[in-house]
Design an enzyme around this catalytic site. Structure first.
Site, PDB file in Angstrom:
ATOM      1  N   ASP A 128       1.289  -0.949  -0.345  1.00 38.11           N
ATOM      2  CA  ASP A 128       0.051   0.401  -0.084  1.00 38.11           C
ATOM      3  C   ASP A 128       0.996   1.297   0.202  1.00 38.11           C
ATOM      4  OD1 ASP A 128      -2.416   1.461   0.266  1.00 38.11           O
ATOM      5  OD2 ASP A 128      -2.458   1.544   2.583  1.00 38.11           O
ATOM      6  N   HIS A 135      -4.382  13.412   0.984  1.00 37.94           N
ATOM      7  CA  HIS A 135      -4.448  12.651   2.006  1.00 37.94           C
ATOM      8  C   HIS A 135      -3.548  13.216   2.753  1.00 37.94           C
ATOM      9  CE1 HIS A 135      -5.464   9.205   4.732  1.00 37.94           C
ATOM     10  NE2 HIS A 135      -4.190   8.650   4.240  1.00 37.94           N
ATOM     11  N   GLU A 200     -10.772   4.041   3.453  1.00 36.94           N
ATOM     12  CA  GLU A 200     -10.143   4.724   3.318  1.00 36.94           C
ATOM     13  C   GLU A 200     -10.031   4.020   1.206  1.00 36.94           C
ATOM     14  OE1 GLU A 200      -5.167   4.247   4.263  1.00 36.94           O
ATOM     15  OE2 GLU A 200      -6.040   5.922   5.681  1.00 36.94           O
ATOM     16  N   GLU A 202      -9.273   3.614  -2.257  1.00 36.63           N
ATOM     17  CA  GLU A 202      -8.187   4.193  -2.679  1.00 36.63           C
ATOM     18  C   GLU A 202      -8.304   3.076  -4.196  1.00 36.63           C
ATOM     19  OE1 GLU A 202      -4.759   2.142  -0.738  1.00 36.63           O
ATOM     20  OE2 GLU A 202      -5.512   3.308   1.073  1.00 36.63           O
ATOM     21  N   ASP A 234      -9.047  -0.112   1.956  1.00 35.35           N
ATOM     22  CA  ASP A 234      -7.730   0.162   3.268  1.00 35.35           C
ATOM     23  C   ASP A 234      -8.551   0.200   4.638  1.00 35.35           C
ATOM     24  OD1 ASP A 234      -5.670  -0.501   5.101  1.00 35.35           O
ATOM     25  OD2 ASP A 234      -4.549   1.569   3.994  1.00 35.35           O
ATOM     26  N   ARG A 238      -7.632   3.512  13.239  1.00 40.70           N
ATOM     27  CA  ARG A 238      -6.889   4.295  14.251  1.00 40.70           C
ATOM     28  C   ARG A 238      -6.829   4.473  15.259  1.00 40.70           C
ATOM     29  NH1 ARG A 238      -5.933   5.583   9.187  1.00 40.70           N
ATOM     30  NH2 ARG A 238      -8.061   6.784   7.468  1.00 40.70           N
ATOM     31  N   GLN A 241      -3.425   2.021  15.631  1.00 40.31           N
ATOM     32  CA  GLN A 241      -2.953   2.840  14.330  1.00 40.31           C
ATOM     33  C   GLN A 241      -1.903   3.414  15.186  1.00 40.31           C
ATOM     34  OE1 GLN A 241      -4.404   4.218  10.198  1.00 40.31           O
ATOM     35  NE2 GLN A 241      -2.169   4.852  10.457  1.00 40.31           N
ATOM     36  N   LYS A 254      -4.461  -2.249  10.158  1.00 48.87           N
ATOM     37  CA  LYS A 254      -5.119  -2.347   8.844  1.00 48.87           C
ATOM     38  C   LYS A 254      -5.508  -3.836   8.142  1.00 48.87           C
ATOM     39  CE  LYS A 254      -3.675   1.895   7.890  1.00 48.87           C
ATOM     40  NZ  LYS A 254      -4.544   3.037   6.225  1.00 48.87           N
ATOM     41  N   THR A 258      -8.633  -5.491   3.826  1.00 50.86           N
ATOM     42  CA  THR A 258      -8.634  -4.991   2.408  1.00 50.86           C
ATOM     43  C   THR A 258      -9.748  -5.443   1.925  1.00 50.86           C
ATOM     44  OG1 THR A 258      -6.121  -4.730   3.203  1.00 50.86           O
ATOM     45  CG2 THR A 258      -7.353  -3.709   1.379  1.00 50.86           C
ATOM     46  N   GLU A 375     -10.190  12.073   8.007  1.00 51.98           N
ATOM     47  CA  GLU A 375     -10.164  13.635   7.656  1.00 51.98           C
ATOM     48  C   GLU A 375     -11.152  14.087   7.876  1.00 51.98           C
ATOM     49  OE1 GLU A 375      -8.076  11.577   3.844  1.00 51.98           O
ATOM     50  OE2 GLU A 375      -7.258  13.459   3.521  1.00 51.98           O
TER      51      GLU A 375
END
Ligand code: CA
Length: 428
Positions: A128, A135, A200, A202, A234, A238, A241, A254, A258, A375
């Protein structure tokens, strides 16, 4: 202005189809009523069964179809561009109005709604990247308001090695992960279900022909090593993480799942939607020579509109429309897909057919274009209000995230990627 005329398909619902008109022809692996997985091509609301139509192919196209046998497309990816183009050209003939294949409709077409989609390939390795510069800046600002990008960002395509074993096709449920988190203001971690579950937005990149260990793929050849594209979510915990990521990067936050869209949209289908790589802002460094190719800079980017939608269990019960969380575009990539291939192999790392790359989250600079809740809610500070009266800072059990992608250009048929869906279920 006259409307452009497109070759029409005898599969009537394909003409003007949102995702899969005759001009797209993505490949995938499907099964029907418990049968073994096999390869197919999306056309409108149907799947063309390549095995059932086998005798309609010869030469290079037949070689390509033969390589799709066995319920995974790795051998087909390995063949590279020539056979893939031959297959596309034959499919365009076979599925166009006037083709004799129409007489065999019942034998070679399956309604997609009756089929189950599988991963299109055996994925040996998954990497990834982090090339969505908006971002990277949006997230960087949360932690370093004055200096959002680290000094390496504009020199090195940043990435990490992800977990291939937990990549799943669209529709697979997303089990809320458990793990260690550090509660605010504490010095000792606690253990339990993730409380800050995120997605996420992607793109996924399917690697075609690989390279021998020790060799590098030159930037000028790199595009030839890409077999196709998909959507990729993804999923990210948080809170896990934030506690685990230093100093080596994301790990269990993560690797629990996926999700990808199951159809492989080929480079050939995306050809009309190529664009010059957007100019770097004044003062940014030029890419180092091993990442710089004139042809790649002129046509190595793609104009793909990307969308994220959310529904909650309550919204679905009330038949409320999905809430659009973001509308973004793949032009927010700081590096081209060819640059990712060249960089990944420059040290002699072996890439293999069926390896998968994620681009990194593809946010735009404006509100309404952000590709993650991190975000949108500024790290959980601002809540999103939904039509059901519910609010969200991160995902709750029962929430479904839907990714979509679409390419449009005047004078060309629009194509889409299908969907990448996942519904969150409670931790076990
Ligand atoms: Ca990511």
């Amino acid at each position: 202005m006259t409307q452009p005329t497109f070759t029409r398909s005898w599969v009537a619902c394909a003409n003007g189809h949102r995702d899969f008109p005759l001009q797209n022809l993505p490949l995938g692996v499907f099964s029907i009523k418990g049968s073994a997985p096999r390869s197919g091509v999306a056309i409108g609301d149907y799947i063309l069964d390549l095995h059932a139509a086998l005798d309609a192919f010869e030469g290079e196209a037949r070689r390509a179809v033969d390589a799709t046998a066995g319920g995974q497309l790795n051998a087909f990816f390995e063949l590279g561009r020539g056979p893939r183009v031959a297959l596309r050209e034959r499919l365009l003939e076979l599925l166009a109005e006037g083709s004799q294949l129409q007489a065999r409709e019942a034998e070679v077409l399956h309604l997609a709604a009756d089929c189950q989609m599988h991963l299109p390939a055996r994925i040996n390795d998954y990497t990834d990247f982090y090339v969505g510069i908006e971002h990277a800046q949006n997230v960087g600002k949360l932690f370093r308001p004055d200096n959002p990008l680290l000094p390496n960002y504009k020199y090195v395509p940043i990435g990490y090695h992800g977990r291939a074993s937990t990549i799943r096709p669209s529709g697979t449920e997303v089990r809320r992960p458990k793990g260690q988190t550090l509660p605010a203001g504490q010095t000792e971690p606690t253990f339990g279900p993730c409380a800050r579950l995120d997605y996420e937005l992607e793109l996924g990149i399917w690697i075609g022909q690989g390279n021998a260990m020790g060799d590098s793929i030159a930037i000028g050849d790199a595009a030839e090593h890409i077999a196709g594209f998909c959507l990729l979510n993804d999923w990210s915990a948080r809170d896990i993480q934030a506690w685990e990521y230093q100093p080596l990067g994301p790990f269990l936050s993560k690797s629990f799942i996926t999700s990808i869209s199951p159809w492989v949209v080929t480079a050939e289908a995306l050809e009309p939607f190529r664009k010059p790589q957007p100019a770097r802002p004044e003062g940014d460094p030029q890419p180092l020579p091993y990442l710089l190719d004139n042809r790649d800079q002129k046509a190595g980017a793609f104009d793909i509109e990307l969308e994220v939608l959310l529904t909650t269990a309550s919204m679905r019960e009330q038949n409320l429309p999905a809430h659009r969380l973001a509308l973004s575009n793949s032009l927010h990539m700081y590096w081209t897909v060819a640059q990712l291939v060249a960089h990944h192999s420059v040290n002699g790392c072996q890439l293999q057919a069926g390896d998968l790359f994620g681009t990194g989250t593809l946010s735009g600079p404006q509100p309404g274009q952000f590709g993650s809740l991190l975000e949108i809610t500024e790290g959980g500070k601002k809540a999103i209000e939904l039509a059901s009266g519910e609010v969200r800072k991160f995902l709750e059990d029962g929430d479904e995230i839907i990714l979509r992608a679409r390419c449009s250009r005047d004078g060309f048929a629009s194509i889409g990627f299908g969907e990448c869906r996942g519904t969150v279920v409670a931790a076990r």
